[in-house]
Design an enzyme around this catalytic site. Structure first.
Site, short mmCIF file in Angstrom:
data_model
loop_
_atom_site.label_atom_id
_atom_site.label_comp_id
_atom_site.label_asym_id
_atom_site.label_seq_id
_atom_site.Cartn_x
_atom_site.Cartn_y
_atom_site.Cartn_z
N TYR A 13 0.86 -1.19 0.00
CA TYR A 13 0.00 0.00 0.00
C TYR A 13 0.89 1.23 0.00
CZ TYR A 13 -4.60 2.15 0.40
OH TYR A 13 -5.75 2.85 0.14
N HIS B 176 -13.95 2.24 -4.41
CA HIS B 176 -14.77 3.21 -5.14
C HIS B 176 -15.29 4.28 -4.18
CE1 HIS B 176 -17.61 4.86 -8.02
NE2 HIS B 176 -18.53 4.78 -7.09
N THR C 30 -13.13 -3.27 -1.44
CA THR C 30 -12.06 -3.10 -0.45
C THR C 30 -12.04 -1.71 0.19
OG1 THR C 30 -10.66 -2.66 -2.38
CG2 THR C 30 -10.50 -4.84 -1.38
N GLU C 31 -12.61 -0.72 -0.50
CA GLU C 31 -12.65 0.64 0.07
C GLU C 31 -13.90 1.36 -0.44
OE1 GLU C 31 -9.15 2.92 -0.72
OE2 GLU C 31 -7.80 1.37 -0.02
N ASN C 32 -14.66 1.92 0.51
CA ASN C 32 -15.79 2.77 0.15
C ASN C 32 -16.15 3.58 1.38
OD1 ASN C 32 -19.27 2.59 -0.01
ND2 ASN C 32 -18.10 3.67 -1.57
#
Length: 474
Positions: A61, A249, A316-318
């Site tokens: 990351y 997203h 995985t990301e919101n």
């Protein structure tokens, strides 16, 4: 303590990243392995499992060992592929018996474009579009090599999965009757998501990307395209190297065609020949780039289904950041954002999209790269001014907990009651947080001022006593 917060939320998984330099300070496996770093991650992973929380682990990351940047120019150098594979292999060896979900790279778009072209992110290099395309080329090859390494050496024994996580906004044509706007919107998503997804799922860069960059490269001078090419052997090696696709997203843009003349120079943004627009009616609850446009999420997920053969997807990301810098525990906008976006994801599942999991960004307020600590995405507010970095639950904690418990939204009335109860809870916590400066002041009075005054009184008394004794003896 933070794992206990996860347990109270009743999540069934947690997304965490391993820091490459934390376990390999120079980035090179044969030079130095930091056993304390490995012990830290083993303890963290084991603690998650003890609390029945599945660890989903990201290998990269964005924290590249500094030595590799200084010595080899980081992802500009092909040698990074082998160094990264060695690092991944060390992680599989030490954590693979416990970790069954591996993500090689999280949002490599930002690494390539903002790390090696614009310089907005580390390592801050400004190498024009060629630098971004070259970095991405090496990252894609590194991902494929790690997948094959795991497949060959570890999969049978550890029974895990290896994927990649790609962050992408959705692009909607401004004018649905205009073929140029429709093509521009397609270009936007392909330059964003397809740049990495297409080689991994289809074997090569998107045709639209190759055409646009090739045309612009020719306009700016003779020679080959700035976009590197994969050999036939490399295409075959890279294709199919993802057991699942992670999707990050946050927002959507309207897209229209815009022709950039070649005189403006080579850049990723001008290569696309498009302009991004926003609707002024869209809510902008947090960061200036993050508008709440829930319907774009469903469209992006359906695009992935159609484009890449309906792969297994983990969101995985919101999430969304704060409105203001002062404590905002009653984060109604975050509750609305989560409700609207998760509902669009559920609609996508009804459309047949193979979404298997969802991860809110993020558990805590944290360091958000170039935004530092100013952008707060956490469900828990972190008081960075306090020595102990105390955590305070925002209203969204209770709300999200209910969504997890129900695995969705039972009915409008019940969801409204979640909202009301969460707001009542945060109002109480807000008052406690507002009183924090006063509490801190009282602690200072108790711990510093009172003892100091008491000590001074003793000293003054001692001096007076000595004076009186001396006077009496005279």
């Amino acid at each position: 303590e933070d794992i206990q917060l996860l347990k109270e939320l009743k999540v069934n998984h947690y997304l965490l990243s391993i820091s490459w330099p934390r376990i390999l300070p120079t980035g090179i496996k044969t030079e130095q392995v930091n056993e304390k770093g490995i012990e830290f991650y083993n303890n963290t992973i084991n603690s998650l499992l003890e609390n029945k929380i599945i660890p989903i682990v990201i290998l990269y990351y964005w924290d590249l060992p500094q030595v590799l940047q200084e010595k080899y120019s980081g992802w500009q150098n092909i040698s990074m592929i082998n160094y990264f594979n060695d690092y991944a292999d060390l992680c599989f060896e030490n954590f693979g018996d416990s970790v069954k979900h591996w993500i090689t790279f999280s949002n490599p778009w930002a690494v390539a474009e903002e790390g090696y072209e614009t310089g907005k992110h580390a390592p801050g290099m400004r190498l024009s579009a060629s630098g971004a395309y070259k970095a991405a080329h090496h990252i894609i090859k590194a991902h494929a090599k790690v997948w094959h390494s795991y497949n060959k050496r570890w999969r049978r024994k550890q029974q895990g999965m290896v994927g990649i996580s790609l962050t992408s906004a959705w692009g909607e044509p401004v004018d649905l009757s205009n073929p140029k706007d429709i093509e521009a919107a397609e270009t936007y998503v392909q330059f964003y998501l397809g740049w990495f997804a297409n080689p991994i799922f289809s074997g090569d860069y998107p045709e639209i990307m190759k055409n646009y960059i090739g045309r612009k490269s020719t306009q700016q001078g003779p020679g080959m395209s700035r976009l590197p090419t994969f050999s036939a052997q490399e295409k075959s090696y890279i294709k199919g190297t993802s057991d699942f696709l992670g999707i990050g997203h946050f927002t959507t843009r309207y897209i229209t065609h815009k022709n950039y003349p070649s005189l403006q120079g080579a850049s990723y943004h001008t290569d696309r020949d498009l302009a991004e627009l926003v609707d002024p009616k869209w809510p902008d609850p947090g960061s200036k780039w993050l508008y709440s446009v829930p319907w774009g999420f469903r469209r992006l997920l359906n695009f992935v289904k159609t484009q890449y053969g309906n792969p297994l997807i983990y969101v995985t990301e919101n999430g969304v950041s704060e409105k203001a810098q002062c404590p905002q525990l009653c984060d109604e906008w975050r509750m609305e954002y989560l409700k609207d976006y998760i509902n669009e994801m559920l609609k996508a599942i009804n459309d047949g999209v193979n979404v298997r999991g969802y991860t809110a960004w993020s558990l805590l307020d944290k360091f958000e790269w170039k935004e530092g600590y100013s952008a707060r995405f956490g469900l828990y507010y972190v008081d960075f001014n306090n020595e102990n970095k105390l955590r305070y639950p925002k209203a969204s904690v209770q709300y999200y907990k209910k969504i997890i418990g129900a695995n969705g939204f039972p009915n409008a009335r019940e969801v409204h009651s979640w909202y009301q109860k969460a707001t009542e809870t945060c109002s109480t916590t807000n008052r406690l947080l507002a009183a924090e400066p006063l509490t801190t002041h009282m602690e200072m009075v108790t711990e510093i001022v009172v003892p100091t005054v008491f000590t001074l009184c003793i000293l003054i008394s001692a001096v007076l006593l000595m004076f009186l004794l001396r006077k009496h003896s005279l």
